[in-house]
Write a protein that holds these residues in place. Structure first.
Motif, mmCIF file in Angstrom:
data_model
loop_
_atom_site.group_PDB
_atom_site.id
_atom_site.type_symbol
_atom_site.label_atom_id
_atom_site.label_comp_id
_atom_site.label_asym_id
_atom_site.label_seq_id
_atom_site.Cartn_x
_atom_site.Cartn_y
_atom_site.Cartn_z
ATOM 1 N N VAL A 17 -31.170 81.218 56.192
ATOM 2 C CA VAL A 17 -30.916 80.153 55.215
ATOM 3 C C VAL A 17 -29.894 80.640 54.201
ATOM 4 O O VAL A 17 -30.081 81.687 53.579
ATOM 5 C CB VAL A 17 -32.222 79.741 54.502
ATOM 6 C CG1 VAL A 17 -31.945 78.664 53.453
ATOM 7 C CG2 VAL A 17 -33.252 79.255 55.506
ATOM 8 N N GLY A 18 -28.817 79.874 54.036
ATOM 9 C CA GLY A 18 -27.774 80.228 53.096
ATOM 10 C C GLY A 18 -26.517 80.671 53.824
ATOM 11 O O GLY A 18 -26.571 81.131 54.975
ATOM 12 N N ILE A 19 -25.404 80.533 53.174
ATOM 13 C CA ILE A 19 -24.133 80.961 53.775
ATOM 14 C C ILE A 19 -23.160 81.309 52.658
ATOM 15 O O ILE A 19 -22.946 80.535 51.732
ATOM 16 C CB ILE A 19 -23.568 79.860 54.693
ATOM 17 C CG1 ILE A 19 -22.327 80.369 55.434
ATOM 18 C CG2 ILE A 19 -23.271 78.572 53.948
ATOM 19 C CD1 ILE A 19 -21.905 79.509 56.602
ATOM 20 N N GLY A 20 -22.654 82.524 52.728
ATOM 21 C CA GLY A 20 -21.703 82.964 51.722
ATOM 22 C C GLY A 20 -22.409 83.418 50.464
ATOM 23 O O GLY A 20 -22.985 82.611 49.750
ATOM 24 N N GLY A 21 -22.429 84.690 50.213
ATOM 25 C CA GLY A 21 -23.003 85.211 48.983
ATOM 26 C C GLY A 21 -24.406 85.745 49.115
ATOM 27 O O GLY A 21 -24.799 86.648 48.373
ATOM 28 N N GLY A 22 -25.189 85.209 50.019
ATOM 29 C CA GLY A 22 -26.550 85.715 50.181
ATOM 30 C C GLY A 22 -27.412 84.751 50.963
ATOM 31 O O GLY A 22 -27.247 83.535 50.860
ATOM 32 N N CYS A 23 -28.338 85.277 51.741
ATOM 33 C CA CYS A 23 -29.177 84.441 52.601
ATOM 34 C C CYS A 23 -30.620 84.933 52.574
ATOM 35 O O CYS A 23 -30.924 86.014 52.069
ATOM 36 C CB CYS A 23 -28.654 84.443 54.036
ATOM 37 S SG CYS A 23 -28.737 86.053 54.861
ATOM 38 N N ALA A 24 -31.497 84.116 53.134
ATOM 39 C CA ALA A 24 -32.886 84.489 53.360
ATOM 40 C C ALA A 24 -33.165 84.353 54.853
ATOM 41 O O ALA A 24 -32.584 83.497 55.524
ATOM 42 C CB ALA A 24 -33.833 83.592 52.570
ATOM 43 N N VAL A 25 -34.060 85.176 55.370
ATOM 44 C CA VAL A 25 -34.510 85.073 56.757
ATOM 45 C C VAL A 25 -35.947 84.591 56.727
ATOM 46 O O VAL A 25 -36.817 85.243 56.141
ATOM 47 C CB VAL A 25 -34.405 86.422 57.487
ATOM 48 C CG1 VAL A 25 -34.939 86.291 58.918
ATOM 49 C CG2 VAL A 25 -32.963 86.912 57.509
ATOM 50 N N VAL A 26 -36.197 83.445 57.338
ATOM 51 C CA VAL A 26 -37.534 82.852 57.370
ATOM 52 C C VAL A 26 -38.180 83.136 58.725
ATOM 53 O O VAL A 26 -37.595 82.854 59.760
ATOM 54 C CB VAL A 26 -37.467 81.327 57.125
ATOM 55 C CG1 VAL A 26 -38.847 80.695 57.267
ATOM 56 C CG2 VAL A 26 -36.896 81.046 55.741
ATOM 57 N N ASP A 27 -39.373 83.682 58.696
ATOM 58 C CA ASP A 27 -40.118 84.076 59.896
ATOM 59 C C ASP A 27 -39.268 84.971 60.784
ATOM 60 O O ASP A 27 -38.747 84.545 61.827
ATOM 61 C CB ASP A 27 -40.624 82.846 60.667
ATOM 62 C CG ASP A 27 -41.948 82.333 60.143
ATOM 63 O OD1 ASP A 27 -42.619 83.058 59.385
ATOM 64 O OD2 ASP A 27 -42.328 81.206 60.489
ATOM 65 N N PRO A 28 -39.128 86.251 60.415
ATOM 66 C CA PRO A 28 -38.268 87.163 61.174
ATOM 67 C C PRO A 28 -38.721 87.392 62.611
ATOM 68 O O PRO A 28 -37.936 87.819 63.448
ATOM 69 C CB PRO A 28 -38.323 88.458 60.368
ATOM 70 C CG PRO A 28 -39.596 88.354 59.591
ATOM 71 C CD PRO A 28 -39.753 86.907 59.264
ATOM 72 N N GLY A 29 -40.005 87.097 62.917
ATOM 73 C CA GLY A 29 -40.455 87.139 64.299
ATOM 74 C C GLY A 29 -41.025 88.482 64.726
ATOM 75 O O GLY A 29 -41.408 89.314 63.902
ATOM 76 N N PRO A 30 -41.071 88.716 66.038
ATOM 77 C CA PRO A 30 -41.659 89.955 66.551
ATOM 78 C C PRO A 30 -40.731 91.145 66.333
ATOM 79 O O PRO A 30 -39.508 90.982 66.223
ATOM 80 C CB PRO A 30 -41.816 89.659 68.047
ATOM 81 C CG PRO A 30 -40.724 88.688 68.348
ATOM 82 C CD PRO A 30 -40.602 87.829 67.122
ATOM 83 N N ASP A 31 -41.313 92.329 66.295
ATOM 84 C CA ASP A 31 -40.535 93.561 66.162
ATOM 85 C C ASP A 31 -39.973 93.906 67.541
ATOM 86 O O ASP A 31 -40.494 94.745 68.263
ATOM 87 C CB ASP A 31 -41.428 94.680 65.627
ATOM 88 C CG ASP A 31 -40.658 95.970 65.364
ATOM 89 O OD1 ASP A 31 -39.430 95.989 65.611
ATOM 90 O OD2 ASP A 31 -41.284 96.959 64.934
#
Length: 296
Positions: free
Chosen positions: A42-56
């Motif tokens: 989520v987000g573009i340019g400048g900084g983002c978040a990762v929602v539910d990164p999932g399995p390792d």
């Protein structure tokens, strides 16, 4: 419960869903995860978040790296701590230096059949979001919406700038959620559905299945489905006492045998809710209606 679409699936590809949202499918398909867990950037340019990164999974982590590119990761956000959702948070945090933000930790023995979705014991958030609290970044705000039921620590995240809601496993694009006692709670699950129905989100992005373009219609159908299951249980109990496993062939005709355990646990969650409401009672593994609720 719908079967998966024909292959090839877009595993590992960064798909642009809207200006602020990209989706990356993990390589962990199963009868319980559909085509796999979907992580969102989520987000573009400048900084983002990762929602539910999932399995390792090394392959999935490389795909997330590619989707993130040179962007600064402001937060790694988890809707809940089943093993197909949160384990990649720790290695991704080590790679990016981003804090882990979102649901509370929860470590329980999963009594259900979902070996792929037992609780992640490695999850250690840097910040837990309460209902209504938000994580912000350049041009985006993700606000927590507490939705217990599937599990007690489940959160959805509302992207305020676009009206999207990341629904984790609470509302999925291919099947209803499994509610596995003792941590999963049917009364909480129904209350959380009612809570979402009262909102005005534009679109849902679930962790499994396609985007849901008519959210309130979907939620209304899910509430009706659960009420139908409840009525089915009561009708079958009018015919005589039953164990939870006895409901499955009666109520889930044609269900993949690999999913019978999950169906039994959802029936059990309904029975526990009905018991609390004084409509049924149990003796050991056997359930029956209370005398006052039986038809003459």
């Amino acid at each position: 419960m719908a079967g998966p679409p024909p292959k090839p699936w877009p595993t590992g590809e960064a798909q642009q869903l809207e200006p602020l949202v990209r989706r990356v499918l993990a390589p962990n398909p199963s009868p319980y995860t559909y085509t796999g867990t979907q992580s969102y950037v989520v987000g573009i340019g400048g900084g983002c978040a990762v929602v539910d990164p999932g399995p390792d999974d090394p392959e999935h982590l490389l795909a997330l790296d590619a989707a993130i590119g040179d962007e600064h990761v402001c937060a790694i956000m988890c809707t809940h701590t089943h093993r197909d959702h949160s384990p990649a948070a720790r290695p991704l945090a080590a790679r990016t230096g981003a804090p882990i933000v979102g649901c509370a930790p929860l470590v329980l023995d999963d009594s259900g059949p979902r070996a792929d979705a037992s609780f992640d014991r490695t999850y250690e958030p840097d910040r837990v979001l309460a209902d209504g609290e938000a994580m912000t970044g350049p041009g985006w705000t993700l606000r927590a919406v507490a939705t217990p039921g599937h599990v007690s620590n489940h959160l959805c995240f509302a992207l305020e700038e676009s009206g999207a809601l990341f629904t984790g496993d609470h509302v999925m694009g291919w099947s209803t959620s499994v509610v596995v006692p003792p941590d999963g709670d049917m009364a909480d699950y129904m209350a959380s559905l009612e809570k979402l129905y009262a909102r005005e989100d534009r679109v849902y992005y679930p962790a499994h299945g396609e985007a849901i373009e008519k959210p309130r219609q979907m939620v209304r159908g899910m509430i009706g489905h659960r009420r139908q299951r409840e009525n089915q249980i009561l009708r079958h109990l009018q015919e005589g006492p039953l164990e939870a496993k006895d409901f499955v062939p009666r109520m889930y005709k044609g269900l993949d045998a690999r999913l019978h355990g999950a169906a039994k646990m959802s029936v059990t969650a309904h029975l526990i809710d009905l018991e609390r409401r004084g409509l049924v009672q149990r003796s050991g593994e056997v359930w029956q209606t209370k005398p006052s609720t039986q038809t003459p």
